[in-house]
Write a protein that holds these residues in place. Structure first.
Motif, PDB file in Angstrom:
ATOM      1  N   ALA A 117       0.397  -1.236   0.037  1.00 49.01           N
ATOM      2  CA  ALA A 117       0.102  -0.549  -0.237  1.00 49.01           C
ATOM      3  C   ALA A 117       0.978   1.407  -0.090  1.00 49.01           C
ATOM      4  O   ALA A 117       0.725   2.516  -0.758  1.00 49.01           O
ATOM      5  N   ASP A 118       1.897   1.394   0.211  1.00 48.03           N
ATOM      6  CA  ASP A 118       3.255   2.118   0.404  1.00 48.03           C
ATOM      7  C   ASP A 118       3.301   2.717  -0.889  1.00 48.03           C
ATOM      8  O   ASP A 118       3.161   3.793  -1.516  1.00 48.03           O
ATOM      9  N   LEU A 119       3.486   1.835  -1.637  1.00 44.33           N
ATOM     10  CA  LEU A 119       3.728   2.272  -3.231  1.00 44.33           C
ATOM     11  C   LEU A 119       2.490   2.659  -3.889  1.00 44.33           C
ATOM     12  O   LEU A 119       2.376   3.423  -4.804  1.00 44.33           O
ATOM     13  N   THR A 120       1.287   1.662  -4.096  1.00 45.21           N
ATOM     14  CA  THR A 120       0.220   1.658  -4.668  1.00 45.21           C
ATOM     15  C   THR A 120      -0.616   3.394  -4.140  1.00 45.21           C
ATOM     16  O   THR A 120      -0.928   3.325  -4.767  1.00 45.21           O
ATOM     17  N   GLU A 121      -1.131   3.241  -3.263  1.00 45.78           N
ATOM     18  CA  GLU A 121      -1.540   4.059  -2.215  1.00 45.78           C
ATOM     19  C   GLU A 121      -0.784   5.526  -1.629  1.00 45.78           C
ATOM     20  O   GLU A 121      -1.619   6.498  -1.951  1.00 45.78           O
ATOM     21  N   HIS A 122       0.765   5.949  -1.595  1.00 46.66           N
ATOM     22  CA  HIS A 122       1.374   6.574  -0.960  1.00 46.66           C
ATOM     23  C   HIS A 122       2.007   7.047  -2.375  1.00 46.66           C
ATOM     24  O   HIS A 122       2.803   8.315  -1.921  1.00 46.66           O
ATOM     25  N   ARG A 123       2.570   6.043  -2.853  1.00 43.28           N
ATOM     26  CA  ARG A 123       3.936   6.222  -3.780  1.00 43.28           C
ATOM     27  C   ARG A 123       5.299   6.791  -2.958  1.00 43.28           C
ATOM     28  O   ARG A 123       5.568   7.508  -3.042  1.00 43.28           O
TER      29      ARG A 123
END
Length: 586
Positions: A431-437
């Motif tokens: 989720a860090d990559l997909t939601e918050h870049r």
């Protein structure tokens, strides 16, 4: 409280306003200046428990989801706090004419004017109850970690206030049916922790387990950051002291004595819980202490002692904490056997131990004279009969059913609008990559992107994200310096070859000296190297201005070739295209 019986400090708190002697101050706002100071200070400390929850939860999940779980804790405060002011406080403690035993109605959008003599007390009471509400709503975030859609969670956090506020009114509001029946819960084993634990169970069950969670059995997954999890325990431990001792709701009269007792009994309960869960972990893991057994065992003991924190003797607090801790560490694997994937164990810590904490009051509670906390009743083991125990069991049943059913219903409605579960490829990438870049390094993203490439998933947005902790501009400059340094080495190699060829031609040394051409070729690496500077040292290798004074003779004709095709050419570093179908990440 009638004004003719008010203390001097209470009269000052009311700003000397003369009222009819029959006016009764609502119990929630019956605060002296000293009481208000105590309540405000406790609220500030309780608010730091959000830090503890965030650290604990981020330490329990994988690294690629740690920022996401912290963002959920922030959202719980922002959205949950806003809705608590908007309607939550009024649903718990409103004083409108339409209040009923199920729900209070009134005091929405709380904002007493400057002329209100109870303004200070109202704001202090609101802040104290707000700190409890945000704690209850953030418990759920850990149980939904690593696979919940962030946008759906924001909607859930906005509406989750309803799940907490209605049962809080049952137990603590003057209108509440459990309160009027005689239910006792000083600091929230039921309204805060049991509601949060029941909601955690419902949300984890509805979301389903994380991908591959039970592929190799029910053993716990590795922690993302065990140190963060331990630090979260310490911050929660600290906040719990204010949570419990602040629930005396002041220090006037006999309240300060019970505030001190609440703090000590809170610590005693955690001592008993920590001791028992340590023994259990050593026994279960063949002499090794499991970190989550210890952390959750201590937290479970703190939850257990919360409902009756100043109603127990020291040995009773030890026993209650020990039993709560044991129930917690035993129930955690049981939930896994049921297929309920709770990454932080909130269902056990807050749910199971919350039930035990509520029931323990009916067994061990003292009558805390001269305070009216238990309405003159005592627990079963103190000669108080079965009534208090029966009411406490009814409270536990009502709160557990409400927490599970209301959460299921709320998530069901949200799922119709926004899917509450992340897409599988988003869950794999984190989720860090997909939601918050936010892209971490060395956590397996390369393999995930390579595996997803053949599925024709659009990864264009992802492949352009720079990893955290790196300055892209600096990295680009460093690559250019490295490329230029490689060209210098090619020059050196070329000069060595030319020098060797010149000596093999057989021309007399005097002739070579006569026809020697002095050609100065200065290769500068901007901005650190020029003809007036001393040589610089880049990456541990010596880079210097090179002056080439050699004979470039054509070996066949003995003529000079100024444009030798063998000369290496220094050109700009080619820019590499990033292909989303290849594992360039990391």
């Amino acid at each position: 409280m009638k004004l003719e019986n008010a203390t001097a400090s209470q009269m000052i708190a009311l700003k000397g306003v003369i009222r009819n002697s029959s006016y009764v101050i609502p119990g929630l706002y019956d605060l002296s200046i000293e009481d208000t100071n105590w309540v405000l200070t406790s609220s500030f400390i309780i608010f730091t428990m959000q830090t503890g929850f965030g650290m604990l939860e981020s330490g329990c999940v994988s690294i690629k989801n740690e920022v996401n779980i912290m963002m959920k804790n922030v959202i719980d405060i922002v959205l949950g706090g806003f809705t608590y002011w908007l309607f939550g406080y009024g649903m718990s403690f409103g004083r409108g004419p339409f209040s009923n035993p199920f729900m209070a109605i009134g005091d929405f959008l709380l904002d007493p004017p400057v002329g209100d003599e109870l303004m200070g007390q109202i704001f202090a009471a609101f802040l104290f109850q707000l700190s409890f509400a945000t704690t209850a709503t953030t418990i759920v975030s850990g149980a939904m970690a690593e696979r919940c859609n962030f946008k759906a969670y924001c909607v859930f956090s906005f509406l989750n206030t309803v799940v907490y506020c209605i049962p809080a009114g049952w137990v603590w509001g003057e209108h509440g049916f459990l309160n009027n029946l005689g239910a006792v819960d000083i600091a929230g084993s039921g309204p805060v922790h049991l509601i949060g634990g029941a909601a955690s169970f419902a949300s984890a069950a509805m979301l389903g387990p994380r991908l591959g969670r039970y592929a190799e059995g029910i053993d716990p997954l590795p922690l993302g950051n065990p140190v963060n999890a331990c630090m979260g325990l310490f911050v929660l431990w600290w906040g719990w002291l204010a949570f419990n001792s602040g629930s005396t709701y002041g220090v006037s009269g006999a309240k300060w004595q019970y505030a001190a007792r609440a703090a000590v009994m809170t610590m005693m309960g955690s001592f008993g819980g920590g001791f028992v869960c340590s023994l259990y972990s050593f026994w279960r893991h063949d002499g090794r202490l499991d970190i989550m057994d210890l952390i959750n065992g201590i937290l479970g003991s703190l939850v257990s002692i919360t409902a009756g924190c100043f109603l127990y003797r020291a040995w009773e607090a030890l026993l209650i904490g020990a039993l709560g801790s044991l129930l917690c560490v035993i129930s955690m694997p049981l939930f896994d056997r049921l297929g309920v994937d709770d990454p932080v164990g909130a269902s056990s810590v807050h749910g199971v131990c919350g039930i035990w904490g509520v029931i323990a009051v009916g067994l061990f509670a003292d009558n805390p004279l001269p305070m009216d906390t238990t309405k003159g009743r005592s627990g079963l083991f103190k000669g108080g009969g079965w009534y208090l125990l029966g009411i406490q069991m009814l409270s536990a049943l009502c709160l557990a059913c409400w927490g599970i059913c209301s959460t299921f219903l709320l998530l069901y409605v949200i799922n119709k609008v926004i899917p509450i579960r992340m897409d599988p490829h988003e869950e794999l990438l984190g989720a860090d990559l997909t939601e918050h870049r936010i892209r971490h390094t060395q956590i397996g993203l390369s393999r995930a992107i390579s595996a997803l490439a053949p599925i024709k998933i659009d990864l264009n947005e992802i492949v352009g994200i720079q990893p955290i902790g790196i300055n892209p501009g600096h990295e680009r400059s460093i690559e250019q310096l490295r490329a230029a340094e490689d060209k210098l080495q090619q020059w050196q190699s070329y000069l060595d070859q030319v020098s060797g060829k010149a000596h093999k031609v057989g021309t007399p040394q005097k002739t070579l000296e006569k026809h020697q051409l002095e050609t100065d070729i200065t290769l500068s690496l901007k901005p650190s190297i020029n003809e007036h500077q001393q040589p610089s040292n880049v990456f541990g290798r010596r880079v210097r201005s090179v002056q080439i004074k050699e004979n470039n003779w054509n070996q066949d004709q003995g003529t000079y070739k100024p444009n030798n095709s063998e000369l290496p050419v220094i050109s700009r570093v080619p820019k590499l295209d990033k292909d989303g179908n290849f594992a360039w990440v990391d």
